[in-house]
Structure formats: structure tokens, C-alpha cells
Design a protein around this motif. Structure first.
Motif, PDB file in Angstrom:
ATOM      1  N   UNK A  64       0.849  -1.197   0.000  1.00  0.00           N
ATOM      2  CA  UNK A  64       0.000   0.000   0.000  1.00  0.00           C
ATOM      3  C   UNK A  64       0.882   1.244   0.000  1.00  0.00           C
ATOM      4  N   UNK A  65       0.339   2.361   0.492  1.00  0.00           N
ATOM      5  CA  UNK A  65       1.074   3.627   0.466  1.00  0.00           C
ATOM      6  C   UNK A  65       2.327   3.609   1.340  1.00  0.00           C
ATOM      7  N   UNK A  66       2.535   2.573   2.124  1.00  0.00           N
ATOM      8  CA  UNK A  66       3.754   2.453   2.926  1.00  0.00           C
ATOM      9  C   UNK A  66       4.924   1.885   2.124  1.00  0.00           C
ATOM     10  N   UNK A  67       4.658   1.476   0.891  1.00  0.00           N
ATOM     11  CA  UNK A  67       5.718   0.973   0.024  1.00  0.00           C
ATOM     12  C   UNK A  67       6.175   2.114  -0.889  1.00  0.00           C
ATOM     13  N   UNK A  68       7.484   2.297  -1.023  1.00  0.00           N
ATOM     14  CA  UNK A  68       8.004   3.416  -1.807  1.00  0.00           C
ATOM     15  C   UNK A  68       7.631   3.324  -3.284  1.00  0.00           C
ATOM     16  N   UNK A  69       7.452   2.110  -3.823  1.00  0.00           N
ATOM     17  CA  UNK A  69       7.055   2.018  -5.232  1.00  0.00           C
ATOM     18  C   UNK A  69       5.639   2.560  -5.426  1.00  0.00           C
ATOM     19  N   UNK A  70       4.779   2.312  -4.447  1.00  0.00           N
ATOM     20  CA  UNK A  70       3.430   2.875  -4.480  1.00  0.00           C
ATOM     21  C   UNK A  70       3.508   4.400  -4.433  1.00  0.00           C
ATOM     22  N   UNK A  71       4.333   4.912  -3.522  1.00  0.00           N
ATOM     23  CA  UNK A  71       4.467   6.362  -3.388  1.00  0.00           C
ATOM     24  C   UNK A  71       4.982   7.006  -4.677  1.00  0.00           C
ATOM     25  N   UNK A 100      21.253  -0.719   1.766  1.00  0.00           N
ATOM     26  CA  UNK A 100      21.628  -0.817   0.357  1.00  0.00           C
ATOM     27  C   UNK A 100      20.660  -0.078  -0.556  1.00  0.00           C
ATOM     28  N   UNK A 101      19.763   0.717   0.014  1.00  0.00           N
ATOM     29  CA  UNK A 101      18.830   1.567  -0.734  1.00  0.00           C
ATOM     30  C   UNK A 101      17.915   0.784  -1.666  1.00  0.00           C
ATOM     31  N   UNK A 102      17.563  -0.431  -1.288  1.00  0.00           N
ATOM     32  CA  UNK A 102      16.701  -1.246  -2.142  1.00  0.00           C
ATOM     33  C   UNK A 102      15.356  -0.589  -2.411  1.00  0.00           C
ATOM     34  N   UNK A 103      14.696  -0.108  -1.362  1.00  0.00           N
ATOM     35  CA  UNK A 103      13.398   0.533  -1.530  1.00  0.00           C
ATOM     36  C   UNK A 103      13.490   1.800  -2.355  1.00  0.00           C
ATOM     37  N   UNK A 104      14.535   2.582  -2.120  1.00  0.00           N
ATOM     38  CA  UNK A 104      14.733   3.812  -2.888  1.00  0.00           C
ATOM     39  C   UNK A 104      15.002   3.511  -4.354  1.00  0.00           C
ATOM     40  N   UNK A 105      15.774   2.454  -4.628  1.00  0.00           N
ATOM     41  CA  UNK A 105      16.063   2.080  -6.006  1.00  0.00           C
ATOM     42  C   UNK A 105      14.804   1.582  -6.714  1.00  0.00           C
ATOM     43  N   UNK A 106      13.957   0.856  -5.996  1.00  0.00           N
ATOM     44  CA  UNK A 106      12.688   0.415  -6.575  1.00  0.00           C
ATOM     45  C   UNK A 106      11.827   1.620  -6.946  1.00  0.00           C
ATOM     46  N   UNK A 107      11.766   2.608  -6.048  1.00  0.00           N
ATOM     47  CA  UNK A 107      10.996   3.828  -6.320  1.00  0.00           C
ATOM     48  C   UNK A 107      11.570   4.567  -7.520  1.00  0.00           C
ATOM     49  N   UNK A 108      12.888   4.638  -7.606  1.00  0.00           N
ATOM     50  CA  UNK A 108      13.537   5.313  -8.737  1.00  0.00           C
ATOM     51  C   UNK A 108      13.184   4.621 -10.052  1.00  0.00           C
ATOM     52  N   UNK A 109      13.142   3.288 -10.033  1.00  0.00           N
ATOM     53  CA  UNK A 109      12.790   2.543 -11.242  1.00  0.00           C
ATOM     54  C   UNK A 109      11.360   2.830 -11.679  1.00  0.00           C
ATOM     55  N   UNK A 110      10.455   2.987 -10.720  1.00  0.00           N
ATOM     56  CA  UNK A 110       9.063   3.308 -11.051  1.00  0.00           C
ATOM     57  C   UNK A 110       8.979   4.697 -11.682  1.00  0.00           C
ATOM     58  N   UNK A 111       9.680   5.669 -11.117  1.00  0.00           N
ATOM     59  CA  UNK A 111       9.679   7.013 -11.690  1.00  0.00           C
ATOM     60  C   UNK A 111      10.212   6.986 -13.123  1.00  0.00           C
TER      61      UNK A 111
END
Length: 298
Positions: A64-71, A100-111
Motif C-alpha cells: 500500500x502507500x507504505x511501500x516506496x514504489x506505491x508512493x 543498500x537503498x533497495x526501496x529507494x532504487x525500486x521507487x527510482x525505477x518506477x519514476x
């Protein structure tokens, strides 16, 4: 474009220094960041049904909105009034909550991916400005490569590429709270700060040994006393031939740099057969970063 498959690459910190605690509660940092070839896989699908659906291979990750890819998806939907819905399938390989910035990298890939799918025509710099609204590491994960990060991590300067080497990654079976680490970090006259300038000089000279010799992470002063297993993994990597080994980010993941592939493979296997780490990977440096969006899978 209805569907896009992407790779979200992990990062390590070759050097991590904390300069001071700011008045707003954030910490001012000076870090050398490096992308490596350990990655999560994402599949983005555009749908006629409004909303965002997130699917992951790990049951404990929020969908949900707690996941960076959703955000990230929601940010672009709101910013550009996108009517189509998104289904995001995320297959995690980067250790979770491990520095290792996994969540941030996932969000970057979505953008990056939605920018292509919806033909938003955003430049890399524009994506990075949007990314900082999700998290301080997201702009770097859009940039990739070797970079100096300052401020709270959002002020980025490209550095000469890291010399090629093997990287062994080992995550012990513990969880470390980033909040706990920073709250317990005491910066004083006896604090041992890494020499970030010497790391940068090593990069400028293409000298892997100089880079490795000056690696350092000021956050280890908090984490290792509470979690001695981190020091034990570092010792095992060095005994196996690592030029140096260090905790990445706020931990608990440890990485070692090797200039000998055979020694790296042997150390990786020894860690896998031991009890110190529950996730162990052998990978290498990823130096190429996007200057423009080429349309190729990243």
C-alpha cells in the motif's frame, strides 16, 4: 507502451561520514555512493482500472502507500493527472532494510519507467527533483554510478568511475533500525571520521587499493558494539582476501572489495556455508549511468 520490465540496482557506501546534526533534526552527511550489479526486478503494467496495485514476492512487505514504489507511482499520477492505473510487480533480491537503498532504487525505477510509459518527457534532473520528495536516496538511485552525496544525501556530484572489482555482500540475520543508529551516534572530538577526500583522490587516480584503504563508515561506531556479528563478517572477508570490508549505510549488510575473483568466490562460499550471514551474494561494480533515457531496459 503497456508493460515495462526494469532492474533496480543496489548501492553501497564506499565512505560514509556524518558531519553534524542539523537544527531540523536531519544529519548532514558526506558519502561516496556506488552502484553494484545486485538488483530487484520490476514489471510495470498500465491498466484501464484506476488506482495502484503492488505485488511482491515477500509476504511481509507492504503493498500500500507504505511501500516506496506505491508512493512513486502515486506521485506521478497526482503530479500529471494520469488517469490510467498501475500494477507493479516487485521481485526483491536486494536485502531489505539493510543499508543498500533497495526501496529507494525500486521507487527510482518506477519514476523512470512511468516517465517512459506515459511519455512525460522528464529529464533525469527533473526525475531526481521529484525523487527527493519520496526519500533522500531516490535521486542517487536515478543517477547511479559513482557519486559524492552531501547535505542530507540529496546533493549529488558525479565522481570518476570506481575501478572494476568483485564485491561480496553478506547480510547477517539481524535487523538494525536506522533511527536507532542515528539517535545513538555521538559526534565528538574522539569520533574517527573516514577520509572521504582520500577516497575521491583514489577514484581520480583509478587506484582501487587507495579507495579500499580509506573506506570508512562513522555509523559503525554505533552498530558494531550492539551487533558484533558485523565485525566478525568484516574479519572473515578480510581473512579471505578482501582489500577492505565495511558496513553499508546504517547496516547491517557488510560488503568486501576483492581484486581477485577466485578469493572472492571462495569467501562468498565460506560465508554461505557458515552461520554469520543469511544472505550472501557475489557481484561487481556497475559504473554506467543514464545521461538520457535511451529506451533500453535498465
Amino acid at each position: 507502451m503497456k508493460e515495462l520490465r526494469l532492474k533496480a540496482l543496489a548501492k553501497i557506501n564506499l565512505g560514509l561520514d556524518v558531519l553534524r546534526r542539523r537544527e531540523d533534526g536531519y544529519h548532514e552527511v558526506k558519502m561516496v555512493m556506488q552502484t553494484i550489479r545486485l538488483y530487484d526486478r520490476l514489471i510495470l503494467k498500465k491498466t484501464d482500472r484506476p488506482g495502484i496495485q503492488v505485488k511482491t514476492n515477500l509476504y511481509y512487505l507492504p503493498a500500500n502507500e507504505n511501500n516506496l514504489v506505491y508512493q512513486a507511482a502515486k506521485l506521478l499520477q497526482d503530479e500529471f493527472d494520469l488517469k490510467s492505473g498501475m500494477v507493479i510487480s516487485l521481485r526483491k533480491f536486494i536485502p531489505v532494510a539493510a543499508g543498500m537503498a533497495g526501496g529507494s532504487s525500486d521507487a527510482a525505477a518506477v519514476l523512470y519507467g512511468m516517465n517512459r510509459m506515459f511519455q512525460l518527457q522528464l529529464s533525469r534532473e527533473e526525475l531526481m527533483k521529484l525523487g527527493v520528495r519520496i526519500g533522500a536516496d531516490v535521486p542517487y538511485c536515478i543517477m547511479r554510478g559513482t557519486a559524492l552525496a552531501e547535505g542530507i544525501g540529496e546533493q549529488l556530484s558525479a565522481l570518476p568511475p570506481m575501478p572494476e572489482c568483485q564485491v561480496v555482500i553478506a547480510r547477517p540475520p539481524i535487523s538494525v533500525s536506522t533511527k536507532f543508529v542515528y539517535e545513538n551516534l555521538n559526534l565528538g572530538e574522539h569520533t574517527v571520521h573516514p577520509d572521504i577526500d582520500r577516497i575521491i583522490k583514489g577514484l581520480e587516480e583509478g587506484d582501487l587499493h587507495q579507495v579500499a584503504a580509506h573506506m570508512g563508515n562513522v555509523l559503525e561506531s554505533v552498530t558494531i558494539p550492539h551487533y558484533p556479528v558485523i565485525a566478525r563478517i568484516k574479519e572473515e572477508m578480510k581473512a579471505g582476501g578482501a582489500l577492505n570490508a565495511m558496513m553499508s549505510g546504517s547496516g547491517p549488510t557488510v560488503f568486501g572489495l576483492f581484486d581477485n575473483k577466485e578469493k572472492a568466490e571462495q569467501t562468498c562460499q565460506a560465508l554461505r556455508e557458515g552461520t554469520l550471514a543469511k544472505q550472501v551474494y557475489l557481484t561487481d561494480i556497475y559504473n554506467t549511468f543514464r545521461t538520457e533515457h535511451t529506451g533500453k531496459e535498465e
